[in-house]
Design a protein around this motif. Structure first.
Motif, short mmCIF file in Angstrom:
data_model
loop_
_atom_site.label_atom_id
_atom_site.label_comp_id
_atom_site.label_asym_id
_atom_site.label_seq_id
_atom_site.Cartn_x
_atom_site.Cartn_y
_atom_site.Cartn_z
N GLU A 70 32.99 36.13 36.70
CA GLU A 70 33.93 35.07 37.07
C GLU A 70 33.57 33.77 36.36
OE1 GLU A 70 33.52 35.07 41.36
OE2 GLU A 70 32.08 33.43 41.23
N LYS A 126 38.42 27.69 44.78
CA LYS A 126 38.83 28.41 45.99
C LYS A 126 38.47 29.89 45.95
CE LYS A 126 40.91 24.98 48.06
NZ LYS A 126 40.21 24.27 49.09
N LYS A 127 38.51 30.51 44.75
CA LYS A 127 38.36 31.96 44.67
C LYS A 127 37.15 32.43 43.86
CE LYS A 127 43.09 33.07 45.65
NZ LYS A 127 43.89 34.24 45.76
N VAL A 128 36.48 31.51 43.15
CA VAL A 128 35.29 31.88 42.38
C VAL A 128 34.18 30.86 42.68
CG1 VAL A 128 36.64 32.97 40.53
CG2 VAL A 128 35.96 30.57 40.31
N LYS A 129 32.96 31.23 42.33
CA LYS A 129 31.82 30.33 42.57
C LYS A 129 31.67 29.27 41.48
CE LYS A 129 29.20 33.26 45.61
NZ LYS A 129 29.12 34.70 45.57
N GLU A 132 40.92 29.33 37.54
CA GLU A 132 39.90 30.20 38.12
C GLU A 132 40.16 31.61 37.60
OE1 GLU A 132 39.19 29.80 42.37
OE2 GLU A 132 40.18 27.85 42.34
N CYS A 133 39.11 32.25 37.09
CA CYS A 133 39.28 33.54 36.42
C CYS A 133 38.27 34.58 36.89
CB CYS A 133 39.09 33.37 34.91
SG CYS A 133 40.23 32.21 34.13
N GLN A 134 38.70 35.84 36.85
CA GLN A 134 37.83 36.98 37.06
C GLN A 134 37.83 37.82 35.80
OE1 GLN A 134 39.70 38.90 40.43
NE2 GLN A 134 38.22 38.00 41.84
N ILE A 172 43.33 33.83 38.46
CA ILE A 172 43.68 34.13 39.85
C ILE A 172 44.07 32.89 40.65
CG2 ILE A 172 42.39 36.29 39.94
CD1 ILE A 172 40.10 34.75 41.31
N LYS A 173 43.82 31.71 40.11
CA LYS A 173 44.23 30.45 40.74
C LYS A 173 44.27 29.41 39.65
CE LYS A 173 44.76 28.43 44.87
NZ LYS A 173 45.87 28.76 45.73
#
Length: 179
Positions: free
Chosen positions: A66, A105-108, A120-122, A140-141
């Motif tokens: 991420e 919000k979705k990754v560290k 924000e990426c995975q 993802i965001k």
């Protein structure tokens, strides 16, 4: 026409703005400058990016799967170059360069408050990492700062030169919808 050295081809084909890629590994945030990336799909948004195996961020990205891609504007150009000229192994880049990390919000990995946009990426595919250092990321965001007045991005031309986005032209009427 004049022959161009193959090692300089990237100077004319750079696909998008210089970005900052953030990671967080073992509780430590890091940021690196990156210009080798490409959009690969609209929805879900996919981005391919090259992170060299010798870069400090490489292992963090490979292990955590991420990151955040932050898009700086021209007013940050000098900092962007300085960030790219040192290693996160040796330097706390957020502190050294006065960047403000914001929790995602979705990754560290953190967002960067000073940037226009943060994605924000995975990591969704690593099949080309061993051969080409190419990671495939899924956004993802996404965040954009609507209050930010400066919106022009910078594009790397190589050899320490950059192009700044210029005027916008509107050709929407000429576009056709995909069938």
């Amino acid at each position: 026409m004049k022959e161009t050295p193959l090692a300089q081809v990237y100077r004319v084909i750079e696909p998008g703005p210089v970005v900052l890629l953030t990671t967080a590994y073992k509780g430590r945030p890091n940021v690196m400058t990156m210009s080798w990336h490409m959009a690969m799909e609209f929805e879900p948004p996919l981005i391919g990016c090259v992170v060299h195996s010798l870069d400090y961020s490489f292992n963090a990205l490979r292990v955590t799967k991420e990151c955040v891609i932050s898009i700086p504007t021209v007013d940050l150009a000098s900092k962007v170059v300085e960030i790219g000229n040192c290693s996160g192994r040796d330097v706390d880049k957020f502190g050294t360069f006065g960047l403000t990390p914001i929790p995602a919000k979705k990754v560290k990995a953190p967002l960067i408050a000073e940037c226009l946009t943060n994605l924000e990426c995975q990591v969704v595919n690593t099949s080309l990492v061993k051969k080409y250092n190419l990671f495939i990321l899924k956004v993802i965001k996404a965040w954009t700062d609507p209050k930010r007045k400066e919106r022009r991005t910078i594009h790397h031309n190589g050899d320490g030169t950059f192009v700044v986005d210029g005027r916008t032209i509107d050709l929407k009427k000429k576009m056709t919808k995909w069938q």
